[in-house]
Design a protein around this motif. Structure first.
Motif, PDB file in Angstrom:
ATOM      1  N   ARG A  40       0.813  -1.218   0.000  1.00  0.00           N
ATOM      2  CA  ARG A  40       0.000   0.000   0.000  1.00  0.00           C
ATOM      3  C   ARG A  40       0.851   1.275   0.000  1.00  0.00           C
ATOM      4  O   ARG A  40       0.497   2.251  -0.646  1.00  0.00           O
ATOM      5  N   LYS A  41       1.943   1.254   0.735  1.00  0.00           N
ATOM      6  CA  LYS A  41       2.799   2.435   0.795  1.00  0.00           C
ATOM      7  C   LYS A  41       3.385   2.735  -0.584  1.00  0.00           C
ATOM      8  O   LYS A  41       3.367   3.881  -1.038  1.00  0.00           O
ATOM      9  N   ASP A  42       3.883   1.709  -1.268  1.00  0.00           N
ATOM     10  CA  ASP A  42       4.405   1.900  -2.621  1.00  0.00           C
ATOM     11  C   ASP A  42       3.306   2.346  -3.576  1.00  0.00           C
ATOM     12  O   ASP A  42       3.533   3.160  -4.475  1.00  0.00           O
ATOM     13  N   PHE A  43       2.093   1.817  -3.378  1.00  0.00           N
ATOM     14  CA  PHE A  43       0.976   2.202  -4.232  1.00  0.00           C
ATOM     15  C   PHE A  43       0.625   3.670  -4.032  1.00  0.00           C
ATOM     16  O   PHE A  43       0.374   4.390  -4.991  1.00  0.00           O
ATOM     17  N   LEU A  44       0.630   4.125  -2.794  1.00  0.00           N
ATOM     18  CA  LEU A  44       0.356   5.531  -2.503  1.00  0.00           C
ATOM     19  C   LEU A  44       1.423   6.415  -3.144  1.00  0.00           C
ATOM     20  O   LEU A  44       1.119   7.455  -3.731  1.00  0.00           O
ATOM     21  N   ASP A  45       2.685   5.996  -3.044  1.00  0.00           N
ATOM     22  CA  ASP A  45       3.767   6.739  -3.695  1.00  0.00           C
ATOM     23  C   ASP A  45       3.580   6.761  -5.213  1.00  0.00           C
ATOM     24  O   ASP A  45       3.821   7.781  -5.859  1.00  0.00           O
ATOM     25  N   LEU A  46       3.131   5.633  -5.767  1.00  0.00           N
ATOM     26  CA  LEU A  46       2.869   5.558  -7.199  1.00  0.00           C
ATOM     27  C   LEU A  46       1.806   6.569  -7.613  1.00  0.00           C
ATOM     28  O   LEU A  46       1.952   7.249  -8.633  1.00  0.00           O
ATOM     29  N   ILE A  47       0.743   6.688  -6.829  1.00  0.00           N
ATOM     30  CA  ILE A  47      -0.317   7.649  -7.146  1.00  0.00           C
ATOM     31  C   ILE A  47       0.255   9.061  -7.150  1.00  0.00           C
ATOM     32  O   ILE A  47      -0.023   9.853  -8.051  1.00  0.00           O
ATOM     33  N   ALA A  48       1.068   9.386  -6.144  1.00  0.00           N
ATOM     34  CA  ALA A  48       1.661  10.719  -6.071  1.00  0.00           C
ATOM     35  C   ALA A  48       2.538  11.004  -7.290  1.00  0.00           C
ATOM     36  O   ALA A  48       2.450  12.079  -7.893  1.00  0.00           O
ATOM     37  N   VAL A  49       3.361  10.044  -7.681  1.00  0.00           N
ATOM     38  CA  VAL A  49       4.240  10.233  -8.841  1.00  0.00           C
ATOM     39  C   VAL A  49       3.412  10.325 -10.121  1.00  0.00           C
ATOM     40  O   VAL A  49       3.653  11.188 -10.972  1.00  0.00           O
ATOM     41  N   ALA A  50       2.420   9.456 -10.268  1.00  0.00           N
ATOM     42  CA  ALA A  50       1.593   9.437 -11.480  1.00  0.00           C
ATOM     43  C   ALA A  50       0.821  10.741 -11.650  1.00  0.00           C
ATOM     44  O   ALA A  50       0.605  11.196 -12.772  1.00  0.00           O
ATOM     45  N   GLN A  51       0.424  11.360 -10.530  1.00  0.00           N
ATOM     46  CA  GLN A  51      -0.300  12.623 -10.611  1.00  0.00           C
ATOM     47  C   GLN A  51       0.596  13.775 -11.033  1.00  0.00           C
ATOM     48  O   GLN A  51       0.126  14.736 -11.634  1.00  0.00           O
ATOM     49  N   THR A  52       1.865  13.701 -10.701  1.00  0.00           N
ATOM     50  CA  THR A  52       2.764  14.807 -11.027  1.00  0.00           C
ATOM     51  C   THR A  52       3.315  14.719 -12.446  1.00  0.00           C
ATOM     52  O   THR A  52       3.870  15.688 -12.941  1.00  0.00           O
ATOM     53  N   CYS A  53       3.156  13.576 -13.088  1.00  0.00           N
ATOM     54  CA  CYS A  53       3.633  13.410 -14.466  1.00  0.00           C
ATOM     55  C   CYS A  53       2.545  13.835 -15.439  1.00  0.00           C
ATOM     56  O   CYS A  53       1.358  13.655 -15.168  1.00  0.00           O
ATOM     57  N   PRO A  54       2.944  14.381 -16.591  1.00  0.00           N
ATOM     58  CA  PRO A  54       1.925  14.724 -17.585  1.00  0.00           C
ATOM     59  C   PRO A  54       1.263  13.464 -18.133  1.00  0.00           C
ATOM     60  O   PRO A  54       1.890  12.409 -18.209  1.00  0.00           O
ATOM     61  N   GLY A  55       0.010  13.594 -18.491  1.00  0.00           N
ATOM     62  CA  GLY A  55      -0.709  12.462 -19.071  1.00  0.00           C
ATOM     63  C   GLY A  55      -1.810  11.965 -18.157  1.00  0.00           C
ATOM     64  O   GLY A  55      -2.009  12.458 -17.045  1.00  0.00           O
ATOM     65  N   ALA A  56      -2.514  10.974 -18.658  1.00  0.00           N
ATOM     66  CA  ALA A  56      -3.640  10.399 -17.927  1.00  0.00           C
ATOM     67  C   ALA A  56      -3.132   9.578 -16.735  1.00  0.00           C
ATOM     68  O   ALA A  56      -2.167   8.823 -16.860  1.00  0.00           O
ATOM     69  N   LEU A  57      -3.801   9.731 -15.607  1.00  0.00           N
ATOM     70  CA  LEU A  57      -3.386   9.068 -14.369  1.00  0.00           C
ATOM     71  C   LEU A  57      -3.326   7.548 -14.526  1.00  0.00           C
ATOM     72  O   LEU A  57      -2.326   6.921 -14.154  1.00  0.00           O
ATOM     73  N   ALA A  58      -4.367   6.952 -15.063  1.00  0.00           N
ATOM     74  CA  ALA A  58      -4.396   5.490 -15.200  1.00  0.00           C
ATOM     75  C   ALA A  58      -3.307   4.994 -16.148  1.00  0.00           C
ATOM     76  O   ALA A  58      -2.705   3.942 -15.916  1.00  0.00           O
ATOM     77  N   VAL A  59      -3.028   5.752 -17.193  1.00  0.00           N
ATOM     78  CA  VAL A  59      -1.960   5.370 -18.123  1.00  0.00           C
ATOM     79  C   VAL A  59      -0.612   5.466 -17.421  1.00  0.00           C
ATOM     80  O   VAL A  59       0.220   4.550 -17.524  1.00  0.00           O
ATOM     81  N   ASN A  60      -0.384   6.557 -16.691  1.00  0.00           N
ATOM     82  CA  ASN A  60       0.871   6.704 -15.951  1.00  0.00           C
ATOM     83  C   ASN A  60       1.060   5.561 -14.954  1.00  0.00           C
ATOM     84  O   ASN A  60       2.153   5.015 -14.824  1.00  0.00           O
ATOM     85  N   MET A  61      -0.012   5.208 -14.246  1.00  0.00           N
ATOM     86  CA  MET A  61       0.074   4.122 -13.269  1.00  0.00           C
ATOM     87  C   MET A  61       0.352   2.790 -13.962  1.00  0.00           C
ATOM     88  O   MET A  61       1.152   1.991 -13.484  1.00  0.00           O
ATOM     89  N   SER A  62      -0.309   2.550 -15.089  1.00  0.00           N
ATOM     90  CA  SER A  62      -0.105   1.273 -15.787  1.00  0.00           C
ATOM     91  C   SER A  62       1.314   1.171 -16.330  1.00  0.00           C
ATOM     92  O   SER A  62       1.916   0.091 -16.291  1.00  0.00           O
ATOM     93  N   VAL A  63       1.868   2.278 -16.814  1.00  0.00           N
ATOM     94  CA  VAL A  63       3.253   2.269 -17.297  1.00  0.00           C
ATOM     95  C   VAL A  63       4.188   1.883 -16.156  1.00  0.00           C
ATOM     96  O   VAL A  63       5.049   1.005 -16.301  1.00  0.00           O
ATOM     97  N   TYR A  64       4.014   2.519 -15.012  1.00  0.00           N
ATOM     98  CA  TYR A  64       4.904   2.265 -13.874  1.00  0.00           C
ATOM     99  C   TYR A  64       4.796   0.810 -13.402  1.00  0.00           C
ATOM    100  O   TYR A  64       5.807   0.136 -13.202  1.00  0.00           O
ATOM    101  N   ILE A  65       3.568   0.354 -13.218  1.00  0.00           N
ATOM    102  CA  ILE A  65       3.356  -1.007 -12.716  1.00  0.00           C
ATOM    103  C   ILE A  65       3.899  -2.033 -13.712  1.00  0.00           C
ATOM    104  O   ILE A  65       4.605  -2.960 -13.337  1.00  0.00           O
TER     105      ILE A  65
END
Length: 178
Positions: A40-65
């Motif tokens: 969960r902690k890594d997931f929360l960090d992922l959300i924070a990083v994905a929000q700060t990057c340009p582009g769609a949130l779900a796409v940013n999260m899927s790229v990272y994961i």
């Protein structure tokens, strides 16, 4: 693993209405709870990083994961999976929208969906708040930030920069124990 990543993100893309924020609970359920690919902690960090990057949130999260699990191939599979349903649905709507845009039933359905989408977006806010340890004592911080962005139209980049600096100074000066 590649097919599994594609399938999971395809399902998320098809069955989550309301955009990236509405997808967060579904992604968390699959990635953290069901498959245990991150905590969960890594997931929360992922959300924070994905929000700060340009582009769609779900796409940013899927790229990272996808990248975390299977490097470039995983990132491509996860991203295609999450983006393909939206692409196909938007394409179909664009092709046929003029035929049903004035239909009263369609208009009523969309009016009914709007409040549900707001709820889908609000649900992850509470989960993220709990994971970020937002309490009654410090809940004023996200509320103040949201009001600054919404009412005063402060650029979110300034909010993130100020929050990061405050967090850094807090860590330097107070050194909280965790």
């Amino acid at each position: 693993m590649y097919i599994n990543l594609f399938r999971i993100f395809l399902k998320i893309g098809f069955f989550t209405l309301g955009g990236g924020y509405a997808m967060i609970p579904q992604i968390e359920s699959e990635i953290v709870d069901r498959h245990k690919w991150m905590d969960r902690k890594d997931f929360l960090d992922l959300i924070a990083v994905a929000q700060t990057c340009p582009g769609a949130l779900a796409v940013n999260m899927s790229v990272y994961i996808g990248y975390k699990l299977r490097k470039m191939g995983g990132a491509i599979c996860a991203t295609l999976g999450v983006a393909l349903p939206s692409f196909v649905i938007i394409l179909l709507i664009a092709m046929f929208f003029h035929q049903f845009q004035d239909n009263e039933v369609v208009r009523s359905v969309f009016n009914g969906i709007r409040p549900a989408v707001v709820a889908l977006i609000c649900a992850p806010v509470f989960s993220m708040g709990r994971a970020a340890r937002i309490s009654w004592i410090n809940c004023w911080i996200p509320i103040a930030c949201a009001l600054l962005i919404w009412l005063l139209e402060v650029n979110p980049i300034f909010i993130l920069t100020a929050a990061g600096m405050c967090g850094y100074l807090y860590g330097l000066l107070i050194k909280p124990t965790e």
